[in-house]
Scaffold this active site. Structure first.
Site, mmCIF file in Angstrom:
data_model
loop_
_atom_site.group_PDB
_atom_site.id
_atom_site.type_symbol
_atom_site.label_atom_id
_atom_site.label_comp_id
_atom_site.label_asym_id
_atom_site.label_seq_id
_atom_site.Cartn_x
_atom_site.Cartn_y
_atom_site.Cartn_z
ATOM 1 N N ASP A 106 -15.346 9.281 9.011
ATOM 2 C CA ASP A 106 -13.966 8.541 8.792
ATOM 3 C C ASP A 106 -12.930 9.382 8.933
ATOM 4 O O ASP A 106 -12.849 10.405 8.820
ATOM 5 C CB ASP A 106 -14.224 7.744 7.261
ATOM 6 N N ARG A 152 0.885 -1.271 0.047
ATOM 7 C CA ARG A 152 -0.035 0.002 0.142
ATOM 8 C C ARG A 152 0.902 1.108 -0.022
ATOM 9 O O ARG A 152 0.411 2.215 -0.365
ATOM 10 C CB ARG A 152 -0.927 -0.099 1.223
HETATM 11 C C1 LIG Z 1 -13.589 -1.749 6.682
HETATM 12 S S1 LIG Z 1 -14.255 -0.200 6.635
HETATM 13 C C2 LIG Z 1 -15.794 -0.377 7.384
HETATM 14 C C3 LIG Z 1 -16.931 0.441 6.602
HETATM 15 C C4 LIG Z 1 -18.320 0.058 6.870
HETATM 16 N N1 LIG Z 1 -18.344 0.483 8.351
HETATM 17 C C5 LIG Z 1 -18.842 -1.417 6.818
HETATM 18 O O1 LIG Z 1 -18.787 -2.118 7.658
HETATM 19 O O2 LIG Z 1 -18.889 -1.750 5.578
HETATM 20 C C6 LIG Z 1 -13.182 0.400 8.010
HETATM 21 C C7 LIG Z 1 -13.340 1.948 7.891
HETATM 22 O O3 LIG Z 1 -12.818 2.273 9.464
HETATM 23 C C8 LIG Z 1 -11.737 3.469 9.069
HETATM 24 N N2 LIG Z 1 -10.957 3.900 10.336
HETATM 25 C C9 LIG Z 1 -9.884 3.135 10.782
HETATM 26 N N3 LIG Z 1 -9.510 3.671 11.839
HETATM 27 C C10 LIG Z 1 -10.142 4.695 12.110
HETATM 28 C C11 LIG Z 1 -9.949 5.787 13.159
HETATM 29 N N4 LIG Z 1 -9.117 5.871 13.854
HETATM 30 N N5 LIG Z 1 -11.099 6.858 13.028
HETATM 31 C C12 LIG Z 1 -11.972 6.915 12.133
HETATM 32 N N6 LIG Z 1 -12.024 5.605 11.134
HETATM 33 C C13 LIG Z 1 -11.291 4.887 11.136
HETATM 34 C C14 LIG Z 1 -11.128 3.173 7.814
HETATM 35 O O4 LIG Z 1 -10.635 4.327 7.223
HETATM 36 C C15 LIG Z 1 -12.210 2.427 6.972
HETATM 37 O O5 LIG Z 1 -12.848 3.309 5.866
#
Ligand SMILES: C[S@@+](CC[C@H](N)C(=O)[O-])C[C@H]1O[C@@H](n2cnc3c(N)ncnc32)[C@H](O)[C@@H]1O
Length: 295
Positions: free
Chosen positions: A168, A60
């Protein structure tokens, strides 16, 4: 390059396959590089990167090294140290954003009957207020799923004060969410009764989310590890497939903060692989990965 070769030798001592992979690498990537970057990910975003994520981090971030014209991960770490603005690109690159419409669809059945349906019944002929938070919303499929479920269930939407906060840490996915346009094949994830809320834009094979459903959703950047800049509480919080990247103490703290942010009787929806261990005062399990804030 010399550094890369030394690493290959070290890796060979423990794992021949890793040695082949390291020797083929375009950029030198040592254990110290991986540990250093993992530490930044943890400190900045709470994301805990285990050793098994080494290749993922390499692939990445290789794109960032190419874009910046750097030739080793050591140089990239130095660049990241000196340029605070690079943190955003770093987090965007390492966060996992996989999502889809109506993912883990039983959560939306529950939301429809226990939150939205009840809201609609309580406010017949008068106006009500409903707040839902999609925390870790990625590119918007989750908050827009909530929005179309609301739109289908509540016919006199204009009468009410209904908002979905979609947050996010990753600014790139937030931009996509705010655009509200998705590839045509996303329709495969959307149950037929809701497909009417996704219209072809006429520009390529692209679908746009219904304008009124879109207007319910506000996208904002928020790092869940930091202070939350809003005072209000929510009727439902979705934090699904996000805590999977956090360690136990980080997850426990976050759950306590969500509990405080829920109205009594409100619901917390978490991902299917994220069951909560230990006790979580104020929350009761009421369905598969669904928790209710006690009244
Ligand atoms: C796998 S996606 C999940 C999306 C959706 N909630 C779903 O279940 O389909 C995880 C998301 O969490 C976000 N994320 C990770 N760490 C985070 C943080 N510290 N604060 C806010 N968002 C975060 C990532 O950027 C990513 O877009």
């Amino acid at each position: 390059m010399a550094q890369g070769n030394q690493n290959s030798a070290a890796a060979f001592a423990t794992n021949g396959l890793a040695a082949v992979a390291d020797a083929d690498r375009e950029f030198a990537f040592s254990d110290a590089d991986f540990r250093g970057l993992a530490q930044v990910a943890y400190e900045q975003a709470g994301i805990a990167l285990s050793d098994s994520k080494r290749n993922l981090v390499y692939s990445r971030l290789s794109r960032r090294l190419r874009a910046l014209g750097l030739s080793s991960f050591r140089d990239y770490r130095a660049f990241l140290d000196e340029n605070l603005a690079e943190r955003e690109s770093f987090i965007n690159a390492i966060s996992t954003n996989l999502t889809k419409f109506f993912r883990e669809s039983h959560h939306f059945d529950h939301l429809r009957s226990e939150v939205i349906g009840k809201f609609a019944k309580s406010y017949i002929g008068k106006s009500g207020r409903l707040r839902i938070w999609s925390a870790g919303c990625s590119s918007g499929e989750e908050p827009y799923t909530i929005a179309v479920v609301i739109k289908k269930e509540i016919r006199d939407l204009e009468r009410h004060d209904i908002r979905i906060l979609a947050t996010d840490i990753d600014t790139e996915v937030l931009g996509r969410g705010a655009r509200g346009e998705y590839p045509g094949n996303s329709v495969d994830d959307i149950p037929r009764p809701y497909q009417e809320y996704f219209q072809a834009t006429g520009a390529g094979d692209t679908l746009a989310v219904d304008r009124q459903a879109r207007s319910l959703v506000a996208f904002k950047r928020l790092n869940l590890m930091e202070q939350w800049p809003f005072k209000g509480t929510f009727d439902a919080i979705f934090c699904r497939n996000v805590m999977i990247y956090f360690d136990g103490p980080t997850k426990a703290k976050l759950i306590a903060r969500y509990t405080e942010k829920l109205n009594p009787g409100g619901f917390l929806y978490i991902g299917h692989s994220e069951s909560l261990n230990g006790s979580h005062p104020g929350l009761s399990l009421v369905g598969r990965t669904i928790y209710r804030r006690e009244a």
